[in-house]
Every structure is written in structure tokens, then in C-alpha cells.
Scaffold this motif. Sequence first.
Motif, mmCIF file in Angstrom:
data_model
loop_
_atom_site.group_PDB
_atom_site.id
_atom_site.type_symbol
_atom_site.label_atom_id
_atom_site.label_comp_id
_atom_site.label_asym_id
_atom_site.label_seq_id
_atom_site.Cartn_x
_atom_site.Cartn_y
_atom_site.Cartn_z
ATOM 1 N N ASP A 250 0.832 -1.204 0.000
ATOM 2 C CA ASP A 250 0.000 0.000 0.000
ATOM 3 C C ASP A 250 0.871 1.261 0.000
ATOM 4 O O ASP A 250 0.620 2.215 -0.741
ATOM 5 C CB ASP A 250 -0.939 -0.006 1.210
ATOM 6 N N VAL A 251 1.942 1.260 0.807
ATOM 7 C CA VAL A 251 2.857 2.411 0.850
ATOM 8 C C VAL A 251 3.605 2.545 -0.473
ATOM 9 O O VAL A 251 3.784 3.654 -0.994
ATOM 10 C CB VAL A 251 3.846 2.247 2.022
ATOM 11 N N LEU A 252 4.018 1.411 -1.032
ATOM 12 C CA LEU A 252 4.736 1.448 -2.308
ATOM 13 C C LEU A 252 3.827 1.969 -3.423
ATOM 14 O O LEU A 252 4.253 2.758 -4.271
ATOM 15 C CB LEU A 252 5.244 0.053 -2.655
ATOM 16 N N GLY A 253 2.562 1.542 -3.418
ATOM 17 C CA GLY A 253 1.614 2.041 -4.420
ATOM 18 C C GLY A 253 1.375 3.533 -4.280
ATOM 19 O O GLY A 253 1.342 4.271 -5.278
ATOM 20 N N ALA A 254 1.228 4.002 -3.039
ATOM 21 C CA ALA A 254 1.023 5.438 -2.816
ATOM 22 C C ALA A 254 2.255 6.234 -3.233
ATOM 23 O O ALA A 254 2.139 7.318 -3.811
ATOM 24 C CB ALA A 254 0.710 5.681 -1.342
ATOM 25 N N ALA A 255 3.446 5.691 -2.954
ATOM 26 C CA ALA A 255 4.683 6.385 -3.349
ATOM 27 C C ALA A 255 4.801 6.469 -4.871
ATOM 28 O O ALA A 255 5.197 7.504 -5.413
ATOM 29 C CB ALA A 255 5.885 5.653 -2.761
ATOM 30 N N CYS A 256 4.457 5.384 -5.560
ATOM 31 C CA CYS A 256 4.494 5.404 -7.034
ATOM 32 C C CYS A 256 3.506 6.428 -7.576
ATOM 33 O O CYS A 256 3.791 7.120 -8.566
ATOM 34 C CB CYS A 256 4.180 4.015 -7.583
ATOM 35 N N LEU A 257 2.344 6.541 -6.925
ATOM 36 C CA LEU A 257 1.355 7.518 -7.374
ATOM 37 C C LEU A 257 1.858 8.942 -7.158
ATOM 38 O O LEU A 257 1.683 9.819 -8.015
ATOM 39 C CB LEU A 257 0.045 7.294 -6.615
ATOM 40 N N ILE A 258 2.510 9.165 -6.019
ATOM 41 C CA ILE A 258 3.023 10.503 -5.714
ATOM 42 C C ILE A 258 4.134 10.903 -6.682
ATOM 43 O O ILE A 258 4.204 12.048 -7.134
ATOM 44 C CB ILE A 258 3.536 10.552 -4.256
ATOM 45 N N ILE A 259 5.000 9.953 -7.035
ATOM 46 C CA ILE A 259 6.110 10.292 -7.924
ATOM 47 C C ILE A 259 5.640 10.462 -9.367
ATOM 48 O O ILE A 259 6.249 11.166 -10.157
ATOM 49 C CB ILE A 259 7.206 9.201 -7.853
ATOM 50 N N THR A 260 4.514 9.854 -9.719
ATOM 51 C CA THR A 260 4.029 9.920 -11.101
ATOM 52 C C THR A 260 3.078 11.092 -11.327
ATOM 53 O O THR A 260 3.107 11.721 -12.393
ATOM 54 C CB THR A 260 3.304 8.609 -11.462
ATOM 55 N N ALA A 261 2.253 11.393 -10.334
ATOM 56 C CA ALA A 261 1.180 12.369 -10.517
ATOM 57 C C ALA A 261 1.672 13.759 -10.934
ATOM 58 O O ALA A 261 1.118 14.342 -11.885
ATOM 59 C CB ALA A 261 0.343 12.451 -9.242
ATOM 60 N N PRO A 262 2.704 14.333 -10.271
ATOM 61 C CA PRO A 262 3.093 15.709 -10.652
ATOM 62 C C PRO A 262 3.511 15.829 -12.112
ATOM 63 O O PRO A 262 3.133 16.784 -12.794
ATOM 64 C CB PRO A 262 4.269 16.005 -9.707
ATOM 65 N N ILE A 263 4.291 14.874 -12.596
ATOM 66 C CA ILE A 263 4.782 14.973 -13.969
ATOM 67 C C ILE A 263 3.654 14.742 -14.972
ATOM 68 O O ILE A 263 3.615 15.349 -16.044
ATOM 69 C CB ILE A 263 5.943 13.981 -14.185
ATOM 70 N N MET A 264 2.681 13.871 -14.621
ATOM 71 C CA MET A 264 1.544 13.650 -15.509
ATOM 72 C C MET A 264 0.669 14.899 -15.580
ATOM 73 O O MET A 264 0.204 15.289 -16.663
ATOM 74 C CB MET A 264 0.723 12.452 -15.018
ATOM 75 N N ILE A 265 0.437 15.536 -14.436
ATOM 76 C CA ILE A 265 -0.361 16.770 -14.416
ATOM 77 C C ILE A 265 0.321 17.859 -15.232
ATOM 78 O O ILE A 265 -0.319 18.582 -16.006
ATOM 79 C CB ILE A 265 -0.578 17.230 -12.954
ATOM 80 N N PHE A 266 1.645 17.948 -15.100
ATOM 81 C CA PHE A 266 2.386 18.967 -15.856
ATOM 82 C C PHE A 266 2.290 18.710 -17.363
ATOM 83 O O PHE A 266 2.067 19.645 -18.150
ATOM 84 C CB PHE A 266 3.848 18.957 -15.405
ATOM 85 N N VAL A 267 2.468 17.458 -17.776
ATOM 86 C CA VAL A 267 2.413 17.141 -19.206
ATOM 87 C C VAL A 267 1.022 17.412 -19.773
ATOM 88 O O VAL A 267 0.873 17.940 -20.885
ATOM 89 C CB VAL A 267 2.819 15.675 -19.436
ATOM 90 N N ALA A 269 -1.044 19.632 -18.652
ATOM 91 C CA ALA A 269 -1.235 21.089 -18.682
ATOM 92 C C ALA A 269 -0.559 21.733 -19.897
ATOM 93 O O ALA A 269 -1.040 22.731 -20.421
ATOM 94 C CB ALA A 269 -0.702 21.706 -17.383
ATOM 95 N N VAL A 270 0.562 21.156 -20.341
ATOM 96 C CA VAL A 270 1.312 21.774 -21.456
ATOM 97 C C VAL A 270 1.250 20.906 -22.707
ATOM 98 O O VAL A 270 2.100 21.035 -23.589
ATOM 99 C CB VAL A 270 2.778 22.024 -21.055
ATOM 100 N N GLN A 271 0.254 20.029 -22.800
ATOM 101 C CA GLN A 271 0.226 19.083 -23.909
ATOM 102 C C GLN A 271 0.087 19.790 -25.260
ATOM 103 O O GLN A 271 0.612 19.311 -26.278
ATOM 104 C CB GLN A 271 -0.921 18.086 -23.731
ATOM 105 N N ARG A 272 -0.592 20.941 -25.300
ATOM 106 C CA ARG A 272 -0.747 21.650 -26.566
ATOM 107 C C ARG A 272 0.613 22.110 -27.099
ATOM 108 O O ARG A 272 0.941 21.907 -28.270
ATOM 109 C CB ARG A 272 -1.675 22.854 -26.375
#
Length: 284
Positions: A250-267, A269-272
Motif C-alpha cells: 500500500d505504501v509502495l503504491g502510494a509512493a508510485c502515485l506521488i512520484i508519477t502524478a506531478p509529472i503527468m499533471i504537468f504534461v 497542462a502543457v500538452q498543446r
Amino acid sequence: MRQDLSSITSPDAPEEERNWWVHAILGLASAIASLPVIWIVLTAFMSRETAQSMPPQWIFQPTLDAFRELIIERDMLYFMMNSAIVAVASTILSVTLGMFCAYALARFDFVGKDDVAFWILTNRMMPAVAIVLPMFLIFQTVNLLDTRIGLIILYTAMQLPFVVWMLKGYFEEVPRQLEEIALVDGDTWLGAFRRVVLPMMTPAITATAIFVLILSWNEYAFAFFLTGSEAKTLPPAVVTFAVNAEVSWDVLGAACLIITAPIMIFVIAVQRQFISGLSMGLVR
């Protein structure tokens, strides 16, 4: 009625029918590729007992215990801050320096130009494990071990060849006559670059910066060997959650989500700008 797939994908088949099959195959491939991501997201919201249960449970009571443990007990926000500082600073430096280097290689002729360009490219080919020990000794000598400044310098040097070679091709496609017109009008080389070339290169520079940011955010080898408790970034921090005898999924899954989410949100936001930059390269 049984229908032969070859007849559907043949040039004589109706276009709408062929598109339906293409969409179905792409949709199935996307669903299969998304399964690990979906399972990581679900695991992040499971309790520890549910995450470790066999067979796996798809229906459960969601909880934020794993995120609470990461933030309060394992100092995950500090590692995220380190990653953000190092990735953003190295991206700004490498794109700024690489942009001028790429412009010089694309516009000016000088002795050894091709050799310099090839030497820059070979620096990118070198695997990280081949130089991690020399870099450790150098950083130890100049007191840069376990510091953000050390990682920023190293990541900037690592990403410069990628930036130079990616932007060099884009600069070569900008018509030289536009700069010559600006020079005839009394502008300097720097002024022509700022007012004529730079606006045309904005999509390509943005796409390059996104690539560099992702590479810096995900870099693992140097961050693992050259940092300790002070400058550790997210990738080596997340790995430590999986090296114990009992893995907290559960901790490993949450950590993977935390490390992935910021970069996905950024991409997203600037996908255009990202697609515009990539399209500029395809047009070439």
C-alpha cells in the motif's frame, strides 16, 4: 456471418469499417497497457491487509493510511521538494545553455564543428554506471556529495547533449533569410535571435524542456549513489520502500502515485505546446 479479417483491413474494405477495427485494436492495447497503472492507483488506497491479501481484492473500503504514513512518518514531501528543485533548476540551465550551443552549431561555420557536435553526442551515450564512481570521488573532493547543487550541476551536464542535438535540427529549419533581414534593418545577432528566431522556436524549446524535466525527475542512478539523507530525491527514496523483507504494498503504491502524478499533471497542462513542438519536428 463469419468475416475474414484480411478482407476488412484490405484497401477495398469500407473506410468506416477499417477505422472501427483500428479503434478496437488500439482500445484493447491501451486497456492492457493501463492495467498496471490502474492496479497501482487502487493499491495506493487499500489498507495494508487488503493490499497483501491473496487472491487480490478489487472491491474494498478506500483509505488514506498509506499517504498519511508517507507524509508524516517517511518524510515524502521533503524528497519531493528535492526532486522538484533539482529537476526544475537543471532543466532551466540545460535548456538555456543548450539552446545557445545548438544555435551556434546550426548557424556558424568554424573549424572542427562536426567533431564538436559528435563529441557532444558521445557524452550522452555513456552509461551512468560507467562514471558513477569517478563522479563520487570528484563530488567527495569538492564537498558536493549529498547536495542539491551537486545534482543540479550533474543533471545539467547530462541533459546538455540531448538538448543540443534536439534543438540543433530545429534551428537548421528556421529560414536564415529572416535573420538576415533583421540584420539589414540594423539589428544585432543577439537581437535577431531574440526577436525573430526565439518566437519561432518556442514550441520546440517547450517540447525539449518537457523531455528534459521528465528525464531529470526520473533519474535514479546518480541520485542513489551521490545522495544521502539531505538531497535524496524521489526515485531512490521510493526504492527503499521495497528492499525490506516485508514489502508494504500500500505504501509502495502510494509512493508510485506521488512520484508519477506531478509529472503527468504537468504534461497534461502543457500538452498543446508539447504536441506543437513534436509536430514541428515531424514537419521537417
